[in-house]
Design a protein around this motif. Structure first.
Motif, mmCIF file in Angstrom:
data_model
loop_
_atom_site.group_PDB
_atom_site.id
_atom_site.type_symbol
_atom_site.label_atom_id
_atom_site.label_comp_id
_atom_site.label_asym_id
_atom_site.label_seq_id
_atom_site.Cartn_x
_atom_site.Cartn_y
_atom_site.Cartn_z
ATOM 1 N N GLU A 69 0.845 -1.192 0.000
ATOM 2 C CA GLU A 69 0.000 0.000 0.000
ATOM 3 C C GLU A 69 0.884 1.248 0.000
ATOM 4 O O GLU A 69 1.906 1.295 0.675
ATOM 5 C CB GLU A 69 -0.916 -0.041 1.230
ATOM 6 N N GLU A 70 0.501 2.251 -0.760
ATOM 7 C CA GLU A 70 1.379 3.384 -1.046
ATOM 8 C C GLU A 70 1.744 4.265 0.154
ATOM 9 O O GLU A 70 2.728 4.991 0.093
ATOM 10 C CB GLU A 70 0.779 4.265 -2.143
ATOM 11 N N THR A 71 0.997 4.204 1.240
ATOM 12 C CA THR A 71 1.333 5.046 2.388
ATOM 13 C C THR A 71 2.125 4.312 3.473
ATOM 14 O O THR A 71 2.374 4.869 4.539
ATOM 15 C CB THR A 71 0.069 5.671 3.017
ATOM 16 N N TYR A 74 8.511 3.986 5.057
ATOM 17 C CA TYR A 74 9.704 3.465 4.396
ATOM 18 C C TYR A 74 10.414 2.406 5.237
ATOM 19 O O TYR A 74 10.910 1.420 4.704
ATOM 20 C CB TYR A 74 10.672 4.597 4.052
#
Length: 86
Positions: A69-71, A74
């Motif tokens: 998922e993009e959020t 890191y």
């Protein structure tokens, strides 16, 4: 808010989902689950991404493409890459 303590959900195309969560969150995670899932907990001195990698290896998914998922923060993506080199 986002925490440094990872709680992850792995949703394979087939089979049961897996939730990786801190030990102290397990009771509330189990209470709020609306689906069957393999719940795996980690202690403060453990790397939760090793549990994620272990689940993926057990299910023979570690060599396949993984969508994230993009959020996702890191540190989680980087830690998973280190736990599953290649």
């Amino acid at each position: 808010f986002r925490s440094e303590r990872l709680t992850a959900v792995i949703l394979p195309v087939e089979g049961e989902a897996c939730i990786v969560t801190p030990f102290f969150e397990e009771p509330s995670v189990r209470q709020t689950l609306g689906v069957a899932a393999d719940v795996r907990v980690w202690q403060e001195d453990e790397d939760p991404l090793k549990l994620v990698a272990g689940f993926l290896r057990e299910r023979k998914l570690a060599e396949r493409s993984i969508g994230i998922e993009e959020t996702v923060r890191y540190f989680a993506v980087d830690g998973l890459a280190r736990a599953l080199p290649g």
